[in-house]
Design an enzyme around this catalytic site. Sequence first.
Site, mmCIF file in Angstrom:
data_model
loop_
_atom_site.group_PDB
_atom_site.id
_atom_site.type_symbol
_atom_site.label_atom_id
_atom_site.label_comp_id
_atom_site.label_asym_id
_atom_site.label_seq_id
_atom_site.Cartn_x
_atom_site.Cartn_y
_atom_site.Cartn_z
ATOM 1 N N HIS A 83 0.835 -1.210 0.000
ATOM 2 C CA HIS A 83 0.000 0.000 0.000
ATOM 3 C C HIS A 83 0.867 1.257 0.000
ATOM 4 O O HIS A 83 0.524 2.267 -0.613
ATOM 5 C CB HIS A 83 -0.908 0.029 1.240
ATOM 6 C CG HIS A 83 -1.909 -1.086 1.285
ATOM 7 N ND1 HIS A 83 -1.750 -2.184 2.094
ATOM 8 C CD2 HIS A 83 -3.070 -1.269 0.609
ATOM 9 C CE1 HIS A 83 -2.781 -2.999 1.920
ATOM 10 N NE2 HIS A 83 -3.600 -2.473 1.028
ATOM 11 N N GLY A 98 -2.942 -1.483 -7.264
ATOM 12 C CA GLY A 98 -1.838 -2.425 -7.416
ATOM 13 C C GLY A 98 -2.077 -3.372 -8.588
ATOM 14 O O GLY A 98 -3.220 -3.734 -8.882
ATOM 15 N N GLN A 133 -8.848 -7.010 -11.197
ATOM 16 C CA GLN A 133 -9.490 -5.831 -10.585
ATOM 17 C C GLN A 133 -9.056 -4.566 -11.319
ATOM 18 O O GLN A 133 -9.863 -3.678 -11.611
ATOM 19 C CB GLN A 133 -9.123 -5.756 -9.101
ATOM 20 C CG GLN A 133 -9.431 -4.400 -8.466
ATOM 21 C CD GLN A 133 -9.218 -4.381 -6.981
ATOM 22 O OE1 GLN A 133 -9.950 -4.993 -6.249
ATOM 23 N NE2 GLN A 133 -8.219 -3.642 -6.505
ATOM 24 N N SER A 166 -2.739 -8.313 2.711
ATOM 25 C CA SER A 166 -3.244 -8.279 4.086
ATOM 26 C C SER A 166 -3.632 -9.678 4.544
ATOM 27 O O SER A 166 -3.632 -9.990 5.730
ATOM 28 C CB SER A 166 -4.459 -7.355 4.171
ATOM 29 O OG SER A 166 -4.134 -6.111 3.610
HETATM 30 O O1 PAF Z 1 -7.914 -3.630 -3.679
HETATM 31 C C1 PAF Z 1 -8.573 -3.356 -2.663
HETATM 32 O O2 PAF Z 1 -8.051 -3.183 -1.556
HETATM 33 C C2 PAF Z 1 -10.082 -3.228 -2.779
HETATM 34 O O3 PAF Z 1 -10.599 -4.134 -3.696
HETATM 35 C C3 PAF Z 1 -10.526 -1.792 -3.122
HETATM 36 C C4 PAF Z 1 -10.028 -1.362 -4.482
HETATM 37 C C5 PAF Z 1 -10.030 -0.836 -2.058
HETATM 38 C C6 PAF Z 1 -12.054 -1.723 -3.152
HETATM 39 O O4 PAF Z 1 -12.621 -2.086 -1.937
#
Ligand code: PAF
Length: 281
Positions: A37, A147, A153, A186
Amino acid sequence: MKTCREIADFREVIAGYRAAGESVALVPTMGYLHAGHMALVTRARELADRVVATIFVNPTQFGQAADLEQYPRNEAGDLQMLDQAGVDAVLLPSVKDIYPEGDQTIVETTRLANMLHGLVRPGHFRGVTTVVARLFNIATPDVAVFGEKDYQQLQVIRAMVRDLHFPVAIAAVPTVREADGLAMSSRNARLDPEDRAAATVLSRALSEAEVAVRDRPTASQLEDRIRAVVGACPRASDLAVDIVRAESLAPIEARIDGPAAIMLSARFGDVLLIDQRVVTP
Ligand code: PAF
């Protein structure tokens, strides 16, 4: 760092940046932050005058209630890390603020969300796009940073931004890894020591695939190679291997002839881990 629990407060802070002519980068997170992060925050700082973040464990992207309940949380630690990394403001909204009572609006990328990992986790990407669209409308960022580890995603969010004309640029940051290659997540905190050691098999399989792709194998030959590596690890179960065209996520019928995304998911104990790599022959 300004810590906001109300959407209105967060909006007011951002309006102040805008009034001063400053650009804004958003780093959306679900908390339990790690170096991966922080790499997003570092990139965000390069891209805009102000960096804002959100911490919200989004219930609509979890299939099983147990997975949501077990999702690790560390609010105090997260706030400290964001502050030290130079984040200007963070929003920690409640579920009822993001999903108001009577909520009936969803956002879904129909094709991309319902293939590959989306088949294993039905509704997951719909939950992601629904919350990310809301966070974009709340923060109105110029750029948002995600990421590459969650490769599908990333492509789903890019498609949503394009299709819905969100005035937001999407920036991608390469996966950050532990010293032994395990992709930071995480979820790693929930692995017991044996599974933690075993989980490096995913990055090893990807490294082998990166070398093997130079011989221009077919996608199914490369998949067999990956399955052989991961299959040799008895602690890995439910392996899913997807090898698709990197941009469109379309299947590769014959030999791999251009950039291909390899997306893996496997369970170690009851923890589902993912990893990915874009490889080029
Ligand atoms: O990648 C993540 O941590 C989650 O999918 C996000 C993009 C914050 C959406 O809840």
